[in-house]
Design an enzyme around this catalytic site. Sequence first.
Site, PDB file in Angstrom:
ATOM      1  N   LEU A 515      43.332  49.011  42.720  1.00  0.00           N
ATOM      2  CA  LEU A 515      42.888  48.971  42.133  1.00  0.00           C
ATOM      3  C   LEU A 515      41.105  49.165  41.370  1.00  0.00           C
ATOM      4  CD1 LEU A 515      43.985  46.852  38.279  1.00  0.00           C
ATOM      5  CD2 LEU A 515      44.123  49.692  39.512  1.00  0.00           C
ATOM      6  N   GLY A 518      35.716  43.721  45.148  1.00  0.00           N
ATOM      7  CA  GLY A 518      34.285  43.597  44.740  1.00  0.00           C
ATOM      8  C   GLY A 518      33.894  42.236  45.675  1.00  0.00           C
ATOM      9  N   GLY A 519      32.860  41.733  45.164  1.00  0.00           N
ATOM     10  CA  GLY A 519      32.306  40.030  46.019  1.00  0.00           C
ATOM     11  C   GLY A 519      33.776  39.541  46.157  1.00  0.00           C
ATOM     12  N   PHE A 520      34.584  39.143  44.894  1.00  0.00           N
ATOM     13  CA  PHE A 520      35.660  38.241  44.962  1.00  0.00           C
ATOM     14  C   PHE A 520      36.471  38.855  45.520  1.00  0.00           C
ATOM     15  CE2 PHE A 520      37.416  35.598  42.480  1.00  0.00           C
ATOM     16  CZ  PHE A 520      38.986  34.795  42.629  1.00  0.00           C
ATOM     17  N   VAL A 523      41.246  43.833  43.590  1.00  0.00           N
ATOM     18  CA  VAL A 523      42.372  44.000  42.324  1.00  0.00           C
ATOM     19  C   VAL A 523      43.205  44.485  42.756  1.00  0.00           C
ATOM     20  CG1 VAL A 523      42.473  43.940  40.198  1.00  0.00           C
ATOM     21  CG2 VAL A 523      39.848  43.447  41.365  1.00  0.00           C
ATOM     22  N   LYS A 537      43.638  39.533  40.945  1.00  0.00           N
ATOM     23  CA  LYS A 537      42.654  38.823  41.677  1.00  0.00           C
ATOM     24  C   LYS A 537      42.723  38.023  42.368  1.00  0.00           C
ATOM     25  CE  LYS A 537      38.746  39.174  39.720  1.00  0.00           C
ATOM     26  NZ  LYS A 537      37.186  38.048  38.921  1.00  0.00           N
ATOM     27  N   ASP A 634      26.497  37.462  34.507  1.00  0.00           N
ATOM     28  CA  ASP A 634      26.414  38.734  35.088  1.00  0.00           C
ATOM     29  C   ASP A 634      27.055  39.836  34.439  1.00  0.00           C
ATOM     30  OD1 ASP A 634      26.527  40.488  37.639  1.00  0.00           O
ATOM     31  OD2 ASP A 634      28.266  39.981  38.792  1.00  0.00           O
TER      32      ASP A 634
END
Length: 826
Positions: A515, A518-520, A523, A537, A634
Amino acid sequence: MKIAFFNFFFFFCLLQSCTCDDTIMRTRSMRDGDVIFSEGKRFAFGFFSLGVSNLRYVGIWYAQVSEQTVVWVANRDSPMNDTSGVIRFSSSGNLCIYASVNTTEPLWSTNVTESIPEPTLVARLSALGNLVLLDSVTGKGYWESFDHPTDSSLPFMRLGFTRKDGLDRVLTSWKSPGDPASGTFSLRINRTGFPQLILYKGLTPWWRTGSWTGLRWSGVVFQILFVNNQDEVSMTNRVMDASVITRMMVNETGKVQRLTWSAGEKRWNVFWSIPKEECDNYAHRGLNGYCRPTSSEACTCLPGFEPKMPRDWLLRDYTGGCSRRNKTSLCREKEGFVKFTHAKIPDTSVARVDMNITLKECKQRCLRNCSCLAYASAYHEGVGGEKGCLTWHGDMLDTRSLLNSGQDFYIRVDREELERWNKNGSLGKRRAIIIVISLIAALMLLAVISFCFVRKRRKSNRDRRSSTTLPPGSFDISDTFRFEEDQGGREWELPLFELNTIATATNNFDFRNKLGEGGFGSVYKGVLENGMEIAVKRLSKNSGQGMEAFKNEVKLISKLQHRNLVRMLGCCVESEEKMLVYEYLPNKSLDYFIFHEEQRVELDWPKRMEIICGIARGILYLHQDSRLRIIHRDLKASNVLLDNEMIPKIADFGMARIFGGKQIRGSTNRVVGTYGYMSPEYAMEGHFSVKSDVYSFGVLILEIITGKKNSAFHKESLNLVGQIWDLWNKGEATAVIDKLMNQDINDESEVMKCVHIGLLCVQENASDRPDMPSVVSMFGHNANDFPPPKHPAFTSGRKPHVKNDDLSGENSTSVNDVTLTDVYGR
């Protein structure tokens, strides 16, 4: 005396104009632009257009509702192309709509065939929203719009049919929100068998209420007046408080909704909608099937039946239905009936009805008839008990259990099935009591054992934590998935998913299920074995701060429950994998809609206002109403997800901080977040507080209204906030409104009020910004009561020193991504 007064009143109106407040006179006409209002001015009748269309319609709408809400359309299938239309009486006395003054063939007519007296004939819009053709002297009515509804049912309007003239009052959906032409779905009282309300898609049943129980439609929660006699079969919605503005409608997607207007929120609130779950779909279980929505085995067969195609049932395909287990005929010795309580009984269009016998006599009649498969009472007489008899003599359709309504339903079974049911189903009263007592005793014993185990484990964990130093980058799983709350010493656990379960759900993390990123990490969309859709995630192995964010998010969001916060379902910690499992939200993130023109056109002003208010309520919960005071740190468009009804849900708590007690601010040497949303005191000095989130929310408001990014919009060295500030000071702030929603705005002052609130939130000094309780309150007040905004921050294009800019990119659409931006103070 009354007649004389009315004649004077009538003559006076003829002299003055074509209309007399709520009345169209016989000898005059209405042109496009003329409007009549009901007594009290709740309803209006006249010409109108929808959205950007130039097509003209004639109808009735709410005059006191800011959001244009049309409840009846005369010429829904024959619109006019321009404003030349006229409404006048024909020579036969019918009220007609003509395309122009010179046209003789009407586009629409009341089509009354009986002789109508000419001199005293009028059309009047009643206080209930009913347009009535009547004799103004005798009061005799010849035609009324309530007998010819479109998609909406107003209080005191009847739905149903009259037996003498065959008139059928049916609700029919619009084709689309911008096209009132007759749509696919219709709601009517069925004429065959015992009366029931059925929603059709074309000619196919889509949903039905169940039969009339004597108190309400089976499976419908609100009260109505129901009539079933030799003259008519009808239902009427009523309201006790005349000041309440409410309606029932069939929308273009096939939902029956009951809505009430909220003057404070200036929107329609849906407090009942159907169908809303799998069991609501008509005949979803097939012939002789039975749906239990509260059971893990939602679909099963009625007693005495078994799946006709068992393999299909394993694949959740129930269309084959159920067939009788014992193929031999009934009418054998020691037969009986299995009783279902709180049931929506099967489709009664094929049921036989006798209103003159008791339920006991109904049972005996069914036993004597070998073709009788089931019976139930026709309806309840309140205190007097059950009355009448319904019997079924063939396959049964659309049976289900209900939680708080429904009625008793009796299924005929043979001796073997009755014994099997008593053994495996009811167990007998004595045996059931013994089992209940045994279960209670076992639960009490289990509670004592669990209490002792938990105390021992807590002590063991505390001893281990005090004597063990974890290596850098690792963490104790018990700290994250089982921990004590800050107050009360209660322990809480988060469900753990196995890695195999997540891998199967995501098709081994197939890139086609991805999907966003990101930085994490990445997803993925997944589907569990029970059909539930999830969003996973997956922590990236290369994420330098991922572990800290992972622990933080688990500890925070897993304990938060709010309509406007994303819901965490569990997590997975296995091998080197660290994953968070969330509810899946199909409409992606807010930035996907507001920063892309093709998607942004779907967001009209009422929907954007709902999103703004939803985000505000979510932040208010974090700051004030949750057990912990949480600063998100954030907030941005990509961290607001949208569910299937476009309800906003704040996500991504990896950067959030908990404040305890009366703490309202904190500081850090390492600033994380996204430029464009960060407050100046946080970006420059590392100070954060509830006012930091208020700043981010103010930027979000302005982005939602304009459809532009704050960080990406530059004109004469100004960002979006600076551009709006300049226009505000010049009195030209309306120029910032997104052009794609200009047609949807009934009250421009409401948009400007939100711009005002946004500018108050982004003021440079934190002390000048309102807190979230004040912000939420402002949405319900007049902007004239607000203080003037002061100079906002970052309006000169100056940026703080940013080590890594927003990792999601300027033009990407993120799905719950985590931005890891390092900003160092001056």
